[in-house]
Design an enzyme around this catalytic site. Structure first.
Site, PDB file in Angstrom:
ATOM      1  N   CYS A   1      35.162  40.861  35.344  1.00 32.76           N
ATOM      2  CA  CYS A   1      35.339  42.158  34.920  1.00 32.76           C
ATOM      3  C   CYS A   1      34.648  42.988  35.486  1.00 32.76           C
ATOM      4  CB  CYS A   1      35.200  42.116  33.206  1.00 32.76           C
ATOM      5  SG  CYS A   1      36.108  40.965  32.373  1.00 32.76           S
TER       6      CYS A   1
ATOM      7  N   GLY B   1      31.334  37.962  34.038  1.00 33.15           N
ATOM      8  CA  GLY B   1      30.975  36.676  34.672  1.00 33.15           C
ATOM      9  C   GLY B   1      31.749  35.741  33.767  1.00 33.15           C
TER      10      GLY B   1
ATOM     11  N   SER C   1      34.293  28.908  45.746  1.00 36.30           N
ATOM     12  CA  SER C   1      33.728  29.165  47.128  1.00 36.30           C
ATOM     13  C   SER C   1      32.519  28.248  47.394  1.00 36.30           C
ATOM     14  CB  SER C   1      33.565  30.664  47.404  1.00 36.30           C
ATOM     15  OG  SER C   1      33.468  30.844  48.896  1.00 36.30           O
TER      16      SER C   1
END
Length: 604
Positions: A2, A71, A350
């Site tokens: 967010c 987060g 990632s």
């Protein structure tokens, strides 16, 4: 994932709505506000965990605390259960709610319990006390400033532009250091008076005064162990971390290049989609590899070839989303791969962080290659370096002798070294205050008794990784409303990495040595042992093409360029590259990205 923003005081004219609109890309699903007498909060939400009941701002049971949070907390299930046992009542299944109850239990000490990536602002309404914090690695951003009207803060600086008391001014000190480091390395950003809350720090605002404290630093504490144990420990903790990072109420994908880090994650995550981009040059295209590995692990690879025209067409937009100039050419590739992924999923994994934790960069081998040379008397090495300076650039051995006459503190400032202090003096109109070593010295001092490889890793963990690597991941992914999670950057993973003997991190045989042994159990040997390449981008080739040379030349001769630089010296750097006299591509790109950023923020 967010975005949030806020300011001290009451919002009388819809300021918070305009600030939220500036960062709507971070949270396209929902928005919410807290409109208090002493504080105003705005929130944009990307719904990932607790989709049905995770709206923010979020309140505790009594309504005395209000929170905005960006987060993910990966151990929130255990934290929630423990808090319920102690009598706390939850109104949702969202991970953010544990922060409110942890604060009730532990105050600022709550931060030691969190496992995840986060930036948040928690307001105690009755006490008038604002508590803000950023995760230890700096995965999520937090910016703040003081103006005549009070305190302003948020996930992105561009939101501050909508506050009437915010004055737009370039911080030339940031420009000076950026020219050397290629990213904004100072705590004060490119916007004068705007600061980053540093990784592992928290901020308290009370009675109009702000105080900042450190709560965490990443220290290496190696213990002796066999290579087999090191590899087994790495694989075990990484498999557990990947599992944690898969917690989501929506589908999770994975970025995939040809490197061992993203390949290991893709081979471990168990998801159905991977995402890859490449360029229309064979040397700069990893899509074929990504499709082959994805097929092996039962996932679909979704890829895109970025044309040269596409790449150049988004450069200004990229610098706008970045908030501050970043001269890392791979940031634009991240923009495109994030855009493709966002068409299919809301979350991807990632591979960032593996190099810093496990010793992956090729430069980390330098202390080993210099080992015998460093044993020569310093006076002799300095004399040889003085001779080497007289040799033409590019002569084999010249760089070795120059670097061999310096300590690691003198020669290494992180993942990039673009302009030397002498070179930036030639192109800049303003005087240069600090040398690069003045920036890095506090970090080196903190590990003065460690070996040189550990010193380099420590510096990269605290400067290069949050300043370049994680900045581009957050800003490029959130530009498309995509959440990127980094399983390597986990507190439990770091506990294992911090214990590795240096010989299991970097040795004569290679980098990331123990991690590659762990990866070999899940990947083909040629991938597990593949040399570190980074993300190759053909800027050197482009800048020798007339079309792109002229685009850059136009910016180098602009009024904006003349405000900060000596244009004739900039053009000399550009022309030498264009005419093949030297490879100045990274220097040119660094100045060019600043000028594009300047156009987006200072000239529009």
């Amino acid at each position: 994932m967010c975005g949030f923003c806020g300011f001290s005081g009451r919002d009388e004219s819809g300021i918070i709505d305009r600030m939220m609109d500036r960062i709507a890309h971070r949270g396209p699903d929902e928005f919410g506000t807290y409109l208090g007498d002493k504080l105003t909060l705005g929130f944009r939400r990307l719904a990932v965990v607790g989709v049905e009941a995770g709206a923010q701002p979020l309140y505790n049971e009594s309504g005395s605390l209000v929170l905005v949070f960006n987060g993910e907390i990966y151990n929130f299930h255990e934290l929630r259960e423990g808090l319920i046992e102690r009598g706390h009542e939850f109104s949702s299944l969202a991970d953010a709610e544990v922060l409110l109850h942890l604060y009730e239990e532990h105050g600022t000490g709550m931060l030691q319990y969190l496992r995840g990536m986060f930036a948040f602002a928690l307001y105690d309404i009755e006490a008038g006390r604002l508590f803000c914090a950023r995760d230890p690695f700096g995965i999520k951003p937090f910016y703040y400033t003081h103006t005549d009207a009070g305190f302003i803060f948020g996930s992105e600086i561009k939101a501050f532009l909508e506050h009437p008391s915010f004055a737009l001014q370039v911080n030339t000190d940031a420009l000076t250091q950026y020219l050397t480091f290629q990213y904004s390395v100072l705590p004060e950003t490119f916007f004068k008076g705007v600061f980053k809350l540093l990784p592992g720090h928290y901020l308290i605002l009370e009675d109009g005064a702000a105080s900042v404290s450190k709560y965490h630093s990443h220290m290496f504490s190696p213990v002796d162990m066999t290579l087999e144990k090191a590899a087994a420990d790495i694989d075990a903790v990484m498999q557990e971390s990947v599992k944690r990072h898969m917690i989501s109420d929506v589908e999770v994908g994975s970025f995939l290049s040809s490197g061992v880090d993203s390949s290991y994650v893709a081979a471990s995550f168990g998801g159905k989609k991977t995402f890859t981009v490449g360029f229309d040059y064979e040397k700069y295209n990893e899509i074929g590899y990504a499709k082959a590995l994805s097929s092996q692990v039962g996932a679909e690879n979704i890829s895109k070839v970025i044309t040269t025209e596409e790449y150049w067409s988004v450069l200004g937009k990229v610098q706008y989303h970045m908030d501050e100039p970043l001269a890392d050419p791979s940031a634009i590739a991240l923009y495109f791969v994030s855009r493709e992924a966002a068409k299919h999923v809301k979350v991807t994994l990632s591979g960032e962080g593996a190099d810093e934790l496990f010793g992956g960069y090729n430069i980390y081998k330098e202390p080993i290659s210099l080992g015998w040379y460093a044993k020569l008397p310093l006076g002799l090495r300095e004399w040889l370096a003085s001779l080497a300076k007289k040799l033409p650039a590019g002569i084999k051995g010249r760089g070795f002798m120059l670097r061999g006459a310096k300590t690691v503190e003198e020669r290494f400032i992180g993942g990039a070294y673009i302009f030397t202090p002498e070179e930036r003096e030639k192109i800049l109109k303003s005087s240069v205050a600090l040398a690069p070593i003045d920036i890095t010295r506090p970090f080196y001092d903190a590990v003065r008794h460690e070996d040189d490889i550990t010193k380099m890793q420590f510096l990269d963990l605290h400067l290069w990784m949050p300043g370049d690597i994680l900045l581009k991941v957050d800003k490029m992914s959130m530009a498309h409303g995509l959440e990127v999670r980094t399983p390597f950057l986990d507190k439990e993973v770091f506990k294992v990495a911090s214990c590795l003997p240096v010989r299991h991190r970097v040795n004569r045989k290679g980098t990331k040595y123990a991690f590659r042994k762990a990866a070999a159990g899940r990947l083909p040997a040629e991938i597990a042992n593949k040399r570190k390449l980074g993300f190759p981008v053909p800027i050197r080739i482009w800048l020798r093409e007339e079309k792109y040379y002229n685009i850059v030349k136009e910016h180098f001769t602009s009024q904006a360029a003349a405000s900060y630089f000596h244009p004739e010296n900039l053009l000399a750097v550009l022309d030498d590259h264009y005419n093949g006299k030297s490879d100045n591509s990274r220097k040119i790109w660094t100045v060019f990205m600043f000028l594009l950023w300047h156009k987006e923020y200072m000239e529009k």
